[in-house]
Scaffold this motif. Structure first.
Motif, mmCIF file in Angstrom:
data_model
loop_
_atom_site.group_PDB
_atom_site.id
_atom_site.type_symbol
_atom_site.label_atom_id
_atom_site.label_comp_id
_atom_site.label_asym_id
_atom_site.label_seq_id
_atom_site.Cartn_x
_atom_site.Cartn_y
_atom_site.Cartn_z
ATOM 1 N N THR A 1 0.844 -1.201 0.000
ATOM 2 C CA THR A 1 0.000 0.000 0.000
ATOM 3 C C THR A 1 0.874 1.245 0.000
ATOM 4 N N LYS A 2 1.888 1.257 0.845
ATOM 5 C CA LYS A 2 2.804 2.400 0.913
ATOM 6 C C LYS A 2 3.527 2.601 -0.422
ATOM 7 N N ALA A 3 3.927 1.511 -1.055
ATOM 8 C CA ALA A 3 4.627 1.611 -2.346
ATOM 9 C C ALA A 3 3.735 2.246 -3.402
ATOM 10 N N VAL A 4 2.479 1.805 -3.472
ATOM 11 C CA VAL A 4 1.552 2.372 -4.464
ATOM 12 C C VAL A 4 1.290 3.833 -4.157
ATOM 13 N N GLN A 5 1.031 4.135 -2.887
ATOM 14 C CA GLN A 5 0.692 5.514 -2.535
ATOM 15 C C GLN A 5 1.894 6.448 -2.582
ATOM 16 N N SER A 6 3.094 5.907 -2.688
ATOM 17 C CA SER A 6 4.270 6.765 -2.852
ATOM 18 C C SER A 6 4.291 7.414 -4.230
ATOM 19 N N ILE A 7 3.665 6.766 -5.210
ATOM 20 C CA ILE A 7 3.609 7.367 -6.546
ATOM 21 C C ILE A 7 2.244 7.974 -6.852
ATOM 22 N N ASP A 8 1.219 7.588 -6.089
ATOM 23 C CA ASP A 8 -0.120 8.157 -6.241
ATOM 24 C C ASP A 8 -0.799 8.203 -4.872
ATOM 25 N N PRO A 9 -0.629 9.304 -4.149
ATOM 26 C CA PRO A 9 -1.188 9.402 -2.797
ATOM 27 C C PRO A 9 -2.711 9.237 -2.736
ATOM 28 N N ALA B 1 3.400 -1.382 -11.072
ATOM 29 C CA ALA B 1 4.181 -2.612 -10.956
ATOM 30 C C ALA B 1 5.648 -2.307 -10.696
ATOM 31 N N ALA B 2 6.177 -1.274 -11.329
ATOM 32 C CA ALA B 2 7.578 -0.893 -11.112
ATOM 33 C C ALA B 2 7.799 -0.422 -9.679
ATOM 34 N N ALA B 3 6.852 0.339 -9.130
ATOM 35 C CA ALA B 3 6.974 0.809 -7.741
ATOM 36 C C ALA B 3 6.912 -0.366 -6.777
ATOM 37 N N GLY C 1 10.300 -4.341 -3.347
ATOM 38 C CA GLY C 1 10.577 -5.736 -3.004
ATOM 39 C C GLY C 1 9.388 -6.664 -3.162
ATOM 40 N N PHE C 2 8.371 -6.214 -3.889
ATOM 41 C CA PHE C 2 7.169 -7.009 -4.109
ATOM 42 C C PHE C 2 6.894 -7.140 -5.601
ATOM 43 N N PRO C 3 7.626 -8.014 -6.288
ATOM 44 C CA PRO C 3 7.366 -8.187 -7.733
ATOM 45 C C PRO C 3 5.913 -8.553 -7.966
ATOM 46 N N ALA C 4 5.292 -7.883 -8.917
ATOM 47 C CA ALA C 4 3.859 -8.054 -9.161
ATOM 48 C C ALA C 4 3.578 -8.381 -10.610
ATOM 49 N N ALA C 5 2.599 -9.236 -10.811
ATOM 50 C CA ALA C 5 2.113 -9.555 -12.157
ATOM 51 C C ALA C 5 0.728 -8.957 -12.317
#
Length: 65
Positions: free
Chosen positions: A18-26, A51-53, A58-62
């Motif tokens: 969640t933090k990773a996603v919201q770091s690029i889109d709050p 996906a890159a974020a 450290g959470f590779p996503a498909a």
């Protein structure tokens, strides 16, 4: 959009993605289903950018269909 994250195994992982996603889109809406290892994201950002974020955190996503 939905992402499969195989190494999301606990609540701490869910907070991390969640933090990773919201770091690029709050304003992103993020919902994690830990048992299914799925992440639902509502965001204006493209799936590849999210996906890159996640990968960087450290959470590779498909991306799921």
């Amino acid at each position: 959009m939905q992402f499969r994250i195989d190494n999301m195994t606990c609540g701490g992982c869910a907070r991390g993605v969640t933090k990773a996603v919201q770091s690029i889109d709050p304003q992103a809406e993020v919902s994690a289903d830990v048992p299914a290892r799925l992440l639902e994201v509502r965001s204006e950002r493209p799936a590849a950018e999210i996906a890159a974020a996640l990968d960087k955190a450290g959470f590779p996503a498909a991306v799921q269909g």
